[in-house]
Design a protein around this motif. Structure first.
Motif, PDB file in Angstrom:
ATOM      1  N   ALA A  13       0.649  -6.744  11.336  1.00  0.00           N
ATOM      2  CA  ALA A  13      -0.634  -7.366  11.013  1.00  0.00           C
ATOM      3  C   ALA A  13      -1.745  -6.850  11.926  1.00  0.00           C
ATOM      4  O   ALA A  13      -2.853  -6.558  11.464  1.00  0.00           O
ATOM      5  N   LEU A  14      -1.462  -6.720  13.207  1.00  0.00           N
ATOM      6  CA  LEU A  14      -2.475  -6.207  14.139  1.00  0.00           C
ATOM      7  C   LEU A  14      -2.820  -4.748  13.841  1.00  0.00           C
ATOM      8  O   LEU A  14      -3.991  -4.359  13.874  1.00  0.00           O
ATOM      9  N   ALA A  15      -1.806  -3.939  13.542  1.00  0.00           N
ATOM     10  CA  ALA A  15      -2.052  -2.524  13.256  1.00  0.00           C
ATOM     11  C   ALA A  15      -2.867  -2.361  11.971  1.00  0.00           C
ATOM     12  O   ALA A  15      -3.830  -1.581  11.928  1.00  0.00           O
ATOM     13  N   LEU A  16      -2.499  -3.096  10.930  1.00  0.00           N
ATOM     14  CA  LEU A  16      -3.250  -3.001   9.672  1.00  0.00           C
ATOM     15  C   LEU A  16      -4.665  -3.544   9.828  1.00  0.00           C
ATOM     16  O   LEU A  16      -5.618  -2.975   9.290  1.00  0.00           O
ATOM     17  N   ALA A  47     -18.283  -2.606  -0.984  1.00  0.00           N
ATOM     18  CA  ALA A  47     -16.945  -2.042  -1.152  1.00  0.00           C
ATOM     19  C   ALA A  47     -15.967  -2.659  -0.157  1.00  0.00           C
ATOM     20  O   ALA A  47     -14.817  -2.958  -0.508  1.00  0.00           O
ATOM     21  N   ALA A  48     -16.405  -2.882   1.065  1.00  0.00           N
ATOM     22  CA  ALA A  48     -15.538  -3.508   2.065  1.00  0.00           C
ATOM     23  C   ALA A  48     -15.191  -4.932   1.650  1.00  0.00           C
ATOM     24  O   ALA A  48     -14.046  -5.380   1.822  1.00  0.00           O
ATOM     25  N   GLY A  49     -16.134  -5.641   1.109  1.00  0.00           N
ATOM     26  CA  GLY A  49     -15.876  -6.994   0.616  1.00  0.00           C
ATOM     27  C   GLY A  49     -14.885  -7.001  -0.527  1.00  0.00           C
ATOM     28  O   GLY A  49     -14.009  -7.864  -0.604  1.00  0.00           O
ATOM     29  N   LYS A  50     -15.019  -6.022  -1.428  1.00  0.00           N
ATOM     30  CA  LYS A  50     -14.081  -5.927  -2.541  1.00  0.00           C
ATOM     31  C   LYS A  50     -12.674  -5.620  -2.047  1.00  0.00           C
ATOM     32  O   LYS A  50     -11.697  -6.195  -2.525  1.00  0.00           O
ATOM     33  N   VAL A  51     -12.563  -4.712  -1.088  1.00  0.00           N
ATOM     34  CA  VAL A  51     -11.249  -4.367  -0.535  1.00  0.00           C
ATOM     35  C   VAL A  51     -10.635  -5.590   0.140  1.00  0.00           C
ATOM     36  O   VAL A  51      -9.436  -5.865  -0.039  1.00  0.00           O
ATOM     37  N   ALA A  52     -11.433  -6.316   0.897  1.00  0.00           N
ATOM     38  CA  ALA A  52     -10.927  -7.515   1.563  1.00  0.00           C
ATOM     39  C   ALA A  52     -10.491  -8.564   0.542  1.00  0.00           C
ATOM     40  O   ALA A  52      -9.444  -9.208   0.704  1.00  0.00           O
ATOM     41  N   ALA A  53     -11.275  -8.732  -0.530  1.00  0.00           N
ATOM     42  CA  ALA A  53     -10.920  -9.705  -1.567  1.00  0.00           C
ATOM     43  C   ALA A  53      -9.631  -9.308  -2.274  1.00  0.00           C
ATOM     44  O   ALA A  53      -8.762 -10.151  -2.520  1.00  0.00           O
ATOM     45  N   VAL A  54      -9.483  -8.030  -2.590  1.00  0.00           N
ATOM     46  CA  VAL A  54      -8.253  -7.564  -3.242  1.00  0.00           C
ATOM     47  C   VAL A  54      -7.063  -7.765  -2.315  1.00  0.00           C
ATOM     48  O   VAL A  54      -5.978  -8.177  -2.756  1.00  0.00           O
ATOM     49  N   PHE A  55      -7.237  -7.506  -1.030  1.00  0.00           N
ATOM     50  CA  PHE A  55      -6.159  -7.692  -0.065  1.00  0.00           C
ATOM     51  C   PHE A  55      -5.731  -9.152   0.001  1.00  0.00           C
ATOM     52  O   PHE A  55      -4.541  -9.466  -0.023  1.00  0.00           O
ATOM     53  N   VAL A  56      -6.696 -10.060   0.073  1.00  0.00           N
ATOM     54  CA  VAL A  56      -6.371 -11.483   0.157  1.00  0.00           C
ATOM     55  C   VAL A  56      -5.705 -11.955  -1.129  1.00  0.00           C
ATOM     56  O   VAL A  56      -4.711 -12.693  -1.088  1.00  0.00           O
ATOM     57  N   LEU A  57      -6.220 -11.533  -2.281  1.00  0.00           N
ATOM     58  CA  LEU A  57      -5.612 -11.932  -3.553  1.00  0.00           C
ATOM     59  C   LEU A  57      -4.204 -11.380  -3.702  1.00  0.00           C
ATOM     60  O   LEU A  57      -3.312 -12.073  -4.193  1.00  0.00           O
ATOM     61  N   SER A  58      -3.980 -10.146  -3.277  1.00  0.00           N
ATOM     62  CA  SER A  58      -2.629  -9.589  -3.364  1.00  0.00           C
ATOM     63  C   SER A  58      -1.688 -10.303  -2.405  1.00  0.00           C
ATOM     64  O   SER A  58      -0.515 -10.522  -2.725  1.00  0.00           O
TER      65      SER A  58
END
Length: 80
Positions: A13-16, A47-58
Motif C-alpha cells: 500500500a505504501l509503495a503504490l 485525470a488524476a481524480g478519475k484515476v483515483a475514483a477508478v482505483f477506489v471503485l475497483s
C-alpha cells in the motif's frame, strides 16, 4: 496470527501510494511547463481524480466480490 501478510500488505500500500503520488505530481508539473498552464493543469487534475475514483471503485468491487465468494463458500466471517 501470521505477521507476513500484514507487513507485505502495508508495504504494498505504501509503495503504490508513493508511486501514485509521484506519477500525479510529475504529470501536474509537466502541465505547468506547457503554454496553456491553466487548461493543462485542469486536465491533469481531472485525470488524476478519475484515476483515483477508478482505483477506489475497483477496491470496493474487489472487496464485494471477496465477501460474496466467502459467503457462498460458507466460511466463518465473524470476528473473534
Amino acid at each position: 496470527m501470521d505477521w507476513f501478510p500484514i507487513v507485505a500488505g502495508t508495504f504494498k500500500a505504501l509503495a503504490l501510494g508513493t508511486g501514485m503520488f509521484f506519477a500525479i505530481k510529475w504529470h501536474y508539473d509537466q502541465g505547468k511547463k506547457s503554454q496553456d498552464k491553466e487548461e493543462e493543469s485542469r486536465a491533469v487534475l481531472r485525470a488524476a481524480g478519475k484515476v483515483a475514483a477508478v482505483f477506489v471503485l475497483s477496491l470496493l468491487g474487489l472487496g464485494l466480490v471477496t465477501f460474496v465468494i466467502i459467503s457462498r463458500l460458507s466460511l466463518d466471517l465473524s470476528l473473534p
